[in-house]
Design a protein around this motif. Structure first.
Motif, short mmCIF file in Angstrom:
data_model
loop_
_atom_site.label_atom_id
_atom_site.label_comp_id
_atom_site.label_asym_id
_atom_site.label_seq_id
_atom_site.Cartn_x
_atom_site.Cartn_y
_atom_site.Cartn_z
N LYS A 162 0.84 -1.20 0.00
CA LYS A 162 0.00 0.00 0.00
C LYS A 162 0.87 1.25 0.00
CE LYS A 162 -3.88 -2.26 0.67
NZ LYS A 162 -4.87 -2.36 -0.38
N HIS A 163 0.23 2.40 -0.20
CA HIS A 163 0.95 3.67 -0.10
C HIS A 163 1.47 3.82 1.34
CE1 HIS A 163 1.74 7.99 0.03
NE2 HIS A 163 1.63 8.02 -1.28
N PRO A 164 2.70 4.33 1.52
CA PRO A 164 3.24 4.46 2.89
C PRO A 164 2.35 5.27 3.83
CG PRO A 164 4.96 4.88 1.27
CD PRO A 164 3.69 4.69 0.50
N MET A 165 1.53 6.20 3.30
CA MET A 165 0.62 6.94 4.22
C MET A 165 -0.41 5.99 4.82
SD MET A 165 1.36 10.04 4.85
CE MET A 165 -0.06 10.98 5.36
N ALA A 166 -0.89 5.02 4.01
CA ALA A 166 -1.84 4.03 4.54
C ALA A 166 -1.13 3.17 5.58
CB ALA A 166 -2.38 3.17 3.40
N MET A 167 0.14 2.84 5.31
CA MET A 167 0.90 2.00 6.25
C MET A 167 1.07 2.71 7.60
SD MET A 167 3.88 0.64 3.67
CE MET A 167 4.65 -0.58 4.74
N ILE A 168 1.45 3.99 7.55
CA ILE A 168 1.72 4.63 8.85
C ILE A 168 0.42 4.94 9.60
CG2 ILE A 168 3.97 5.56 8.13
CD1 ILE A 168 2.77 8.32 8.10
N SER A 169 -0.63 5.25 8.86
CA SER A 169 -1.91 5.49 9.52
C SER A 169 -2.38 4.21 10.23
CB SER A 169 -2.93 5.96 8.49
OG SER A 169 -4.21 5.61 8.86
N ALA A 170 -2.26 3.06 9.53
CA ALA A 170 -2.68 1.79 10.13
C ALA A 170 -1.78 1.43 11.31
CB ALA A 170 -2.66 0.69 9.08
N ALA A 171 -0.47 1.67 11.16
CA ALA A 171 0.46 1.33 12.24
C ALA A 171 0.19 2.18 13.49
CB ALA A 171 1.91 1.53 11.77
N VAL A 172 -0.13 3.46 13.28
CA VAL A 172 -0.44 4.32 14.44
C VAL A 172 -1.76 3.87 15.07
CG1 VAL A 172 -0.99 6.68 15.16
CG2 VAL A 172 0.93 6.28 13.61
N THR A 173 -2.73 3.51 14.24
CA THR A 173 -4.00 3.00 14.78
C THR A 173 -3.75 1.75 15.63
OG1 THR A 173 -5.19 3.86 12.87
CG2 THR A 173 -6.34 2.22 14.18
N ALA A 174 -2.80 0.93 15.19
CA ALA A 174 -2.50 -0.31 15.94
C ALA A 174 -1.92 0.00 17.32
CB ALA A 174 -1.54 -1.18 15.13
N LEU A 175 -1.42 1.21 17.51
CA LEU A 175 -0.90 1.59 18.83
C LEU A 175 -2.00 2.10 19.75
CD1 LEU A 175 2.33 3.58 17.86
CD2 LEU A 175 2.27 1.53 19.30
N ALA A 176 -3.16 2.42 19.17
CA ALA A 176 -4.22 3.05 19.95
C ALA A 176 -5.01 2.01 20.73
CB ALA A 176 -5.16 3.82 19.01
N ASP A 177 -5.72 2.50 21.70
CA ASP A 177 -6.59 1.62 22.48
C ASP A 177 -7.75 2.47 22.97
OD1 ASP A 177 -7.56 -0.63 23.76
OD2 ASP A 177 -5.57 -1.25 24.41
N GLU A 178 -8.54 1.85 23.87
CA GLU A 178 -9.67 2.60 24.38
C GLU A 178 -9.16 3.61 25.39
OE1 GLU A 178 -14.08 1.58 26.17
OE2 GLU A 178 -12.67 -0.02 25.71
N HIS A 179 -9.46 4.87 25.16
CA HIS A 179 -9.03 5.92 26.08
C HIS A 179 -9.79 5.76 27.40
CE1 HIS A 179 -7.19 9.69 27.05
NE2 HIS A 179 -8.34 10.28 27.27
N PRO A 180 -9.25 5.87 28.59
CA PRO A 180 -7.86 6.25 28.85
C PRO A 180 -6.93 5.05 29.11
CG PRO A 180 -9.14 6.46 30.85
CD PRO A 180 -10.06 5.88 29.81
N GLN A 181 -7.33 3.85 28.65
CA GLN A 181 -6.47 2.68 28.90
C GLN A 181 -5.21 2.69 28.03
OE1 GLN A 181 -9.73 2.47 28.72
NE2 GLN A 181 -10.57 0.84 29.98
N SER A 182 -5.19 3.52 26.99
CA SER A 182 -4.08 3.50 26.06
C SER A 182 -2.75 3.52 26.79
CB SER A 182 -4.16 4.71 25.13
OG SER A 182 -3.04 4.73 24.29
N GLN A 183 -1.86 2.67 26.32
CA GLN A 183 -0.55 2.57 26.96
C GLN A 183 0.43 3.59 26.40
OE1 GLN A 183 -0.09 0.33 29.59
NE2 GLN A 183 -2.31 0.31 29.25
N VAL A 184 -0.02 4.33 25.39
CA VAL A 184 0.91 5.24 24.73
C VAL A 184 0.50 6.69 25.01
CG1 VAL A 184 1.94 5.89 22.51
CG2 VAL A 184 1.22 3.53 22.90
N PRO A 185 1.20 7.38 25.90
CA PRO A 185 0.88 8.79 26.08
C PRO A 185 1.18 9.53 24.77
CG PRO A 185 2.75 8.13 27.48
CD PRO A 185 2.34 6.93 26.67
#
Ligand code: CMC
Length: 468
Positions: A162-185
């Motif tokens: 895929k286009h690298p923008m799709a890759m990074i958007s999906a990769a960042v989404t993979a870091l997300a979780d339900e707020h405020p449980q997210s482990q990534v400040p």
């Protein structure tokens, strides 16, 4: 009646922090000269609305706040928001008429000349320049959190075509979780973004994922992951590292641009700021926004030779042709984009120090000159923007055009984080505009057997002749 501006930005910020509690200023009456009166000429109803001032002499705004009473059934219509301030913010100031851009009050020219991206990212978040110790602590934190979990790596591999923008958007989404449980400040995204962007580049060209080398400074760490061979060998080039760092600074923030506004909208729903950033990345991708840098290079390739420029300028002016001069024009700047001036000045320096000769630079220069003297562009105040020259530098550094927008995002992450931190915990109301509805009036469902066979034809129910 008070002469004092009753709801200045400073007053609000002192009382409530940026961007919240609109009630106090809008329920008062008697705003004196710092107000406008809204009059409904159908009914004669009037409302007095305060004018709020910018701390820098920028646009004043009419605070619509919670228009009530007779005005409850009246909304404003402003598609694309050219006349609307969506929030109160303390981060970045732009004066588009004069071509001014400041982060936390510091002119972009001074930051590009004297600062580093790490220092600028700290400034955007914290509001002040760091001391030497504060900067060292921040840089260490960014190194410590540069790694990404395995599932993010898996996402990058799964999307390698895929286009690298799709890759990074999906990769960042993979870091997300339900707020405020997210482990990534949110601010750890500044640390992780280089690993994601550089590895999107590696993996999309068929190389293996590379772990961040935490012993390298931030921007060099990014370039190492981009260009090192699979055994980690990479010859660092200070000219290239400095140019990359400047590009990050120039892209670091741009107040309520489309992608930052998107992220602020998503976070206003209570979603994890990390997924809000992913939404911002998707908004950045479009060719009218961050995707313009890729589009500029493709346009310069298509033009090919200087003698074909007039043909493309004519197409850009032709209203029957959807072609636009990419890298020209801006919603806010009606003057030179100050970032474009800096990048243009830098392009020569970078190309000659990398011993690259790019005929596209000559085409870009000539195109700029022709457009700047053309009545169409003069009348509409269309000037080169940041994306006009950035692609030429990035190509000289050996990045393919589809990596230009991910690199824009790599810089913009600093601003996105600052905006997320500005609103999280003290949010604006949920972003939920009204609309002017002009569709069909209420009508009764038409059973299938009564619909016309002709595609697209709708039977008008007998009892609703007004719909004809
Ligand atoms: N080429 C030809 N005509 C243009 C261009 C262009 N690049 N940009 C605007 N116009 C014309 C447009 O057709 C309109 O003409 P008219 O008044 O006769 O209908 C007038 O100028 C105003 O344009 P607009 O689209 O109403 O202005 P906007 O503020 O809504 O759009 C823009 C701003 C950036 C989307 C637009 O200028 C554009 O599409 N530029 C090319 C894409 C580009 O370079 N984008 C990068 C922006 S900088 C990176 C970032 O910060 O996002």
């Amino acid at each position: 009646m008070s002469e004092k501006n009753p709801g200045s930005v400073e007053d609000r910020q002192a009382d409530h922090g940026a961007g919240r509690d609109y009630s106090q200023v809008t329920t008062k009456v008697g705003y004196g000269p710092n107000s406008v009166t809204l009059r409904d000429n159908r009914t004669g109803a009037e409302a007095e609305l305060p004018i709020l001032s910018s701390s820098t002499g920028g646009f004043d705004v009419i605070d619509l706040g919670r228009l009530s009473g007779d005005f409850n059934r009246l909304k404003t219509l402003d598609p694309g928001y050219p006349h609307t301030a969506s929030t109160v913010s303390n981060i970045t100031y732009i004066d588009g008429e004069q071509g001014i851009l400041q982060y936390r009050g510091y002119p972009i020219e001074q930051l590009a000349e004297q600062s580093t991206f790490m220092e600028t990212a700290y400034l955007l978040r914290e509001g002040e320049l760091p001391t030497k110790d504060q900067l060292a602590v921040f840089e260490q934190e960014m190194a410590d959190h540069a790694n990404v979990p395995d599932d993010v790596v898996d996402v990058l591999y799964a999307m390698r075509n895929k286009h690298p923008m799709a890759m990074i958007s999906a990769a960042v989404t993979a870091l997300a979780d339900e707020h405020p449980q997210s482990q990534v400040p949110p601010h750890h995204m500044i640390a992780k973004m280089p690993t994601i962007v550089a590895n999107a580049f590696r993996i999309s060209r068929g190389d293996d994922f590379m772990e961040p080398d935490k012993n390298r400074p931030y921007t060099e760490r990014f370039l190492h992951m981009c260009f090192a061979d699979d055994r980690g060998r990479y010859e660092s080039n200070p000219v290239l590292t400095e140019a990359m760092d400047k590009i990050f600074i120039l892209h670091a923030d741009h107040e309520q641009n489309a992608s930052t506004s998107t992220a602020r909208t998503v976070v206003s729903t209570g979603a994890d700021p990390v997924v809000a950033i992913a939404s911002g990345i998707n908004a950045l991708w479009g060719p009218k926004h961050g995707g313009a840098n890729q589009a500029v290079l493709l346009m310069l390739d298509e033009i090919g030779t200087v003698d074909r420029i007039p043909e493309f300028v004519a197409r850009a002016k032709d209203k029957d042709d959807s072609f636009r001069l990419m890298g020209f024009g801006h919603r806010i700047y009606k003057n030179f984009d100050p970032r474009a001036r800096i990048i243009k000045a830098h392009a020569d320096e970078v190309l000659s120090s990398l011993h690259v000769q790019d005929e596209k630079l000559a085409i870009a220069r000539e195109l700029e000159q022709i457009a700047l003297q053309d009545e169409y562009f003069i009348a509409r105040k269309l000037y080169p923007n940041v994306d006009f020259y950035s692609g030429i530098i990035l190509r000289a550094m050996n990045f393919p055009p589809n990596m230009f927008t991910p690199i824009f995002e790599q810089g913009r992450i600093a601003g996105q984080v600052a905006h997320m931190e500005e609103v999280v915990g003290k949010p604006d109301p949920i972003t939920r505009p009204y609309q002017l509805y002009q569709g069909p009036k209420k009508r009764d469902f038409v059973p299938m057997e009564r619909r016309d066979d002709e595609p697209g034809m709708t039977i008008v129910p007998d009892d609703h002749p007004e719909l004809v």
